[in-house]
Write a protein that holds these residues in place. Structure first.
Motif, PDB file in Angstrom:
ATOM      1  N   ILE A  30      -4.767  -4.672   4.807  1.00 27.66           N
ATOM      2  CA  ILE A  30      -5.298  -3.668   5.738  1.00 27.66           C
ATOM      3  C   ILE A  30      -6.698  -4.023   6.239  1.00 27.66           C
ATOM      4  CG2 ILE A  30      -3.917  -1.832   4.719  1.00 27.66           C
ATOM      5  CD1 ILE A  30      -6.323  -0.822   3.261  1.00 27.66           C
ATOM      6  N   GLU A  31      -7.150  -5.234   5.825  1.00 33.36           N
ATOM      7  CA  GLU A  31      -8.433  -5.773   6.307  1.00 33.36           C
ATOM      8  C   GLU A  31      -9.565  -4.777   6.066  1.00 33.36           C
ATOM      9  OE1 GLU A  31      -7.695  -6.801  10.367  1.00 33.36           O
ATOM     10  OE2 GLU A  31      -6.446  -8.520   9.854  1.00 33.36           O
ATOM     11  N   THR A  32      -9.655  -4.359   4.809  1.00 34.39           N
ATOM     12  CA  THR A  32     -10.657  -3.373   4.394  1.00 34.39           C
ATOM     13  C   THR A  32     -11.282  -3.828   3.079  1.00 34.39           C
ATOM     14  OG1 THR A  32      -9.349  -1.608   5.408  1.00 34.39           O
ATOM     15  CG2 THR A  32     -11.010  -0.934   3.805  1.00 34.39           C
ATOM     16  N   PRO A  33     -12.575  -3.599   2.871  1.00 29.54           N
ATOM     17  CA  PRO A  33     -13.206  -3.980   1.608  1.00 29.54           C
ATOM     18  C   PRO A  33     -12.501  -3.357   0.399  1.00 29.54           C
ATOM     19  CG  PRO A  33     -14.867  -3.394   3.230  1.00 29.54           C
ATOM     20  CD  PRO A  33     -13.546  -3.033   3.827  1.00 29.54           C
ATOM     21  N   GLU A  34     -12.545  -4.067  -0.718  1.00 32.64           N
ATOM     22  CA  GLU A  34     -11.841  -3.619  -1.916  1.00 32.64           C
ATOM     23  C   GLU A  34     -12.324  -2.252  -2.401  1.00 32.64           C
ATOM     24  OE1 GLU A  34     -11.857  -6.596  -4.954  1.00 32.64           O
ATOM     25  OE2 GLU A  34     -11.164  -8.180  -3.591  1.00 32.64           O
ATOM     26  N   TRP A  35     -13.606  -1.970  -2.255  1.00 36.82           N
ATOM     27  CA  TRP A  35     -14.109  -0.687  -2.758  1.00 36.82           C
ATOM     28  C   TRP A  35     -13.538   0.481  -1.939  1.00 36.82           C
ATOM     29  CZ3 TRP A  35     -16.999   2.696   0.220  1.00 36.82           C
ATOM     30  CH2 TRP A  35     -17.591   2.188   1.376  1.00 36.82           C
ATOM     31  N   ILE A  36     -13.282   0.217  -0.651  1.00 38.83           N
ATOM     32  CA  ILE A  36     -12.655   1.254   0.175  1.00 38.83           C
ATOM     33  C   ILE A  36     -11.198   1.431  -0.226  1.00 38.83           C
ATOM     34  CG2 ILE A  36     -11.902   1.849   2.515  1.00 38.83           C
ATOM     35  CD1 ILE A  36     -14.453   0.676   3.585  1.00 38.83           C
ATOM     36  N   VAL A  37     -10.510   0.313  -0.521  1.00 40.82           N
ATOM     37  CA  VAL A  37      -9.119   0.393  -0.971  1.00 40.82           C
ATOM     38  C   VAL A  37      -9.024   1.227  -2.245  1.00 40.82           C
ATOM     39  CG1 VAL A  37      -7.159  -0.916  -1.879  1.00 40.82           C
ATOM     40  CG2 VAL A  37      -8.434  -1.780   0.094  1.00 40.82           C
ATOM     41  N   GLN A  38      -9.974   1.039  -3.159  1.00 44.79           N
ATOM     42  CA  GLN A  38      -9.975   1.826  -4.395  1.00 44.79           C
ATOM     43  C   GLN A  38     -10.114   3.313  -4.085  1.00 44.79           C
ATOM     44  OE1 GLN A  38      -9.775   0.679  -7.983  1.00 44.79           O
ATOM     45  NE2 GLN A  38      -9.075   2.786  -7.677  1.00 44.79           N
ATOM     46  N   GLU A  39     -10.973   3.661  -3.139  1.00 46.60           N
ATOM     47  CA  GLU A  39     -11.131   5.063  -2.739  1.00 46.60           C
ATOM     48  C   GLU A  39      -9.854   5.592  -2.089  1.00 46.60           C
ATOM     49  OE1 GLU A  39     -14.532   5.432  -0.237  1.00 46.60           O
ATOM     50  OE2 GLU A  39     -15.953   5.379  -1.912  1.00 46.60           O
ATOM     51  N   LEU A  40      -9.191   4.756  -1.285  1.00 44.41           N
ATOM     52  CA  LEU A  40      -7.952   5.165  -0.637  1.00 44.41           C
ATOM     53  C   LEU A  40      -6.841   5.397  -1.662  1.00 44.41           C
ATOM     54  CD1 LEU A  40      -7.901   2.716   2.419  1.00 44.41           C
ATOM     55  CD2 LEU A  40      -8.410   5.167   2.463  1.00 44.41           C
ATOM     56  N   LEU A  41      -6.794   4.562  -2.686  1.00 42.82           N
ATOM     57  CA  LEU A  41      -5.806   4.731  -3.749  1.00 42.82           C
ATOM     58  C   LEU A  41      -6.020   6.049  -4.500  1.00 42.82           C
ATOM     59  CD1 LEU A  41      -5.725   1.076  -5.114  1.00 42.82           C
ATOM     60  CD2 LEU A  41      -3.788   2.285  -4.082  1.00 42.82           C
ATOM     61  N   THR A  42      -7.291   6.359  -4.747  1.00 43.26           N
ATOM     62  CA  THR A  42      -7.621   7.621  -5.416  1.00 43.26           C
ATOM     63  C   THR A  42      -7.209   8.804  -4.551  1.00 43.26           C
ATOM     64  OG1 THR A  42      -9.490   6.602  -6.573  1.00 43.26           O
ATOM     65  CG2 THR A  42      -9.491   8.996  -6.400  1.00 43.26           C
ATOM     66  N   ALA A  43      -7.476   8.695  -3.240  1.00 42.24           N
ATOM     67  CA  ALA A  43      -7.105   9.769  -2.310  1.00 42.24           C
ATOM     68  C   ALA A  43      -5.584   9.915  -2.224  1.00 42.24           C
ATOM     69  CB  ALA A  43      -7.682   9.480  -0.924  1.00 42.24           C
ATOM     70  N   LEU A  44      -4.865   8.789  -2.214  1.00 42.28           N
ATOM     71  CA  LEU A  44      -3.409   8.833  -2.152  1.00 42.28           C
ATOM     72  C   LEU A  44      -2.831   9.474  -3.408  1.00 42.28           C
ATOM     73  CD1 LEU A  44      -0.685   8.129  -0.925  1.00 42.28           C
ATOM     74  CD2 LEU A  44      -0.924   5.809  -1.869  1.00 42.28           C
ATOM     75  N   GLU A  45      -3.361   9.109  -4.545  1.00 47.74           N
ATOM     76  CA  GLU A  45      -2.890   9.689  -5.808  1.00 47.74           C
ATOM     77  C   GLU A  45      -3.084  11.203  -5.817  1.00 47.74           C
ATOM     78  OE1 GLU A  45      -3.275   8.718 -10.571  1.00 47.74           O
ATOM     79  OE2 GLU A  45      -4.974   8.299  -9.262  1.00 47.74           O
ATOM     80  N   SER A  46      -4.250  11.643  -5.349  1.00 48.99           N
ATOM     81  CA  SER A  46      -4.536  13.085  -5.292  1.00 48.99           C
ATOM     82  C   SER A  46      -3.614  13.786  -4.301  1.00 48.99           C
ATOM     83  CB  SER A  46      -5.995  13.315  -4.893  1.00 48.99           C
ATOM     84  OG  SER A  46      -6.871  12.784  -5.860  1.00 48.99           O
ATOM     85  N   SER A  47      -3.387  13.159  -3.139  1.00 48.03           N
ATOM     86  CA  SER A  47      -2.534  13.747  -2.117  1.00 48.03           C
ATOM     87  C   SER A  47      -1.103  13.928  -2.625  1.00 48.03           C
ATOM     88  CB  SER A  47      -2.536  12.859  -0.867  1.00 48.03           C
ATOM     89  OG  SER A  47      -1.613  13.330   0.087  1.00 48.03           O
ATOM     90  N   LEU A  48      -0.576  12.913  -3.296  1.00 45.34           N
ATOM     91  CA  LEU A  48       0.784  12.994  -3.829  1.00 45.34           C
ATOM     92  C   LEU A  48       0.902  14.115  -4.859  1.00 45.34           C
ATOM     93  CD1 LEU A  48       1.527   9.177  -4.284  1.00 45.34           C
ATOM     94  CD2 LEU A  48       2.538  10.693  -2.570  1.00 45.34           C
ATOM     95  N   ARG A  49      -0.110  14.223  -5.677  1.00 47.92           N
ATOM     96  CA  ARG A  49      -0.091  15.243  -6.729  1.00 47.92           C
ATOM     97  C   ARG A  49      -0.220  16.641  -6.136  1.00 47.92           C
ATOM     98  NH1 ARG A  49      -3.578  13.075  -9.602  1.00 47.92           N
ATOM     99  NH2 ARG A  49      -5.421  14.145  -8.792  1.00 47.92           N
ATOM    100  N   GLU A  50      -1.135  16.803  -5.173  1.00 46.68           N
ATOM    101  CA  GLU A  50      -1.401  18.127  -4.599  1.00 46.68           C
ATOM    102  C   GLU A  50      -0.225  18.665  -3.795  1.00 46.68           C
ATOM    103  OE1 GLU A  50      -4.957  17.579  -2.392  1.00 46.68           O
ATOM    104  OE2 GLU A  50      -6.241  17.397  -4.186  1.00 46.68           O
ATOM    105  N   ARG A  51       0.519  17.789  -3.139  1.00 44.67           N
ATOM    106  CA  ARG A  51       1.642  18.266  -2.340  1.00 44.67           C
ATOM    107  C   ARG A  51       2.947  18.307  -3.126  1.00 44.67           C
ATOM    108  NH1 ARG A  51       1.181  12.941   0.744  1.00 44.67           N
ATOM    109  NH2 ARG A  51       3.132  11.797   0.387  1.00 44.67           N
ATOM    110  N   GLY A  52       2.854  18.034  -4.438  1.00 49.08           N
ATOM    111  CA  GLY A  52       4.031  18.102  -5.297  1.00 49.08           C
ATOM    112  C   GLY A  52       5.085  17.083  -4.915  1.00 49.08           C
ATOM    113  N   SER A  53       4.641  15.887  -4.563  1.00 50.01           N
ATOM    114  CA  SER A  53       5.563  14.850  -4.108  1.00 50.01           C
ATOM    115  C   SER A  53       6.481  14.376  -5.230  1.00 50.01           C
ATOM    116  CB  SER A  53       4.763  13.656  -3.563  1.00 50.01           C
ATOM    117  OG  SER A  53       5.627  12.582  -3.224  1.00 50.01           O
ATOM    118  N   GLY A  54       7.659  13.916  -4.851  1.00 44.94           N
ATOM    119  CA  GLY A  54       8.582  13.330  -5.817  1.00 44.94           C
ATOM    120  C   GLY A  54       8.252  11.880  -6.105  1.00 44.94           C
ATOM    121  N   ILE A  55       7.189  11.402  -5.477  1.00 50.00           N
ATOM    122  CA  ILE A  55       6.707  10.031  -5.677  1.00 50.00           C
ATOM    123  C   ILE A  55       5.320  10.096  -6.299  1.00 50.00           C
ATOM    124  CG2 ILE A  55       6.062   7.879  -4.525  1.00 50.00           C
ATOM    125  CD1 ILE A  55       9.026   8.437  -4.441  1.00 50.00           C
TER     126      ILE A  55
END
Length: 202
Positions: A30-55
């Motif tokens: 995604i041509e983004t610095p690693e520290w931003i990717v880490q933040e995006l992963l944290t945001a994705l994990e929170s989003s999946l949990r908050e919306r009650g995703s099956g993933i």
């Protein structure tokens, strides 16, 4: 075309991959610095949990992957009637020995188990749970075996150091038969090995 957030793009990449991707690899894609990717992963994990995703997002084999939420597994399992490959007791014992003693030769596995291991090792190689990792620098230069990345994913491990510690033999003596206890004690303490020709036919 509707634009997507970086978090959504990251989710799509992980979904399409199906196998763990490292932060470094995700950063390249995604041509983004690693520290931003880490933040995006944290945001994705929170989003999946908050919306009650099956993933859910799981760290595995040194990377990240999207996996079925444990609560949805029984339903997802009904998608297919294909019988999953199963491991015999002999193959599971062999896999356990290789996991805890790797790199290890077939002769060494056979010494610990007390029986020959060709069939079990062939099955584990077929399932890509183990692989050849080199040759031992002794007479005959026997093949060394170790576990694979697929083994880590199959057992939900990020790295080999996450393997559970073996309990003391005294804690198991009331639950194992004599042969199982002997195997367990060999797995804990073996430091000398016998030749392949001394192994008993399985």
């Amino acid at each position: 075309m509707e634009s997507l957030s970086q978090t959504a793009i990251l989710e799509a990449i992980l979904f399409a991959s199906g196998t763990p991707l490292s932060i470094q690899k995700l950063a390249e894609i995604i041509e983004t610095p690693e520290w931003i990717v880490q933040e995006l992963l944290t945001a994705l994990e929170s989003s999946l949990r908050e919306r009650g995703s099956g993933i859910s997002l799981r760290r595995s084999a040194g990377g990240y992957q999207l996996v079925t939420h444990p609560a949805a597994f029984s339903a997802v399992q009904k998608l297919s009637d294909v019988v999953r490959p199963t491991l015999s007791t002999a193959a599971m014992e062999t896999l356990s020995i290789i996991a805890y003693k790797q790199p290890i030769t077939k002769q060494e596995v056979e010494y610990i188990r007390g029986v020959r291991a060709e069939r079990s090792i062939a099955r584990l190689l077929e399932l890509e749970l183990i692989c050849e990792t080199g040759r031992k620098q002794v007479v005959g230069r026997p093949i060394l075996y170790g576990t694979t990345e697929l083994f880590l994913r199959a057992f939900g491990l990020e790295r080999l150091e996450d393997l559970p510690a073996l309990p003391a033999a005294d804690e198991l003596k009331d639950t194992l038969d004599n042969d199982q206890l002997r195997l367990f004690e060999e797995l804990q303490t073996t430091s000398a090995f016998i030749d392949e020709s001394d192994a008993i036919e399985e």
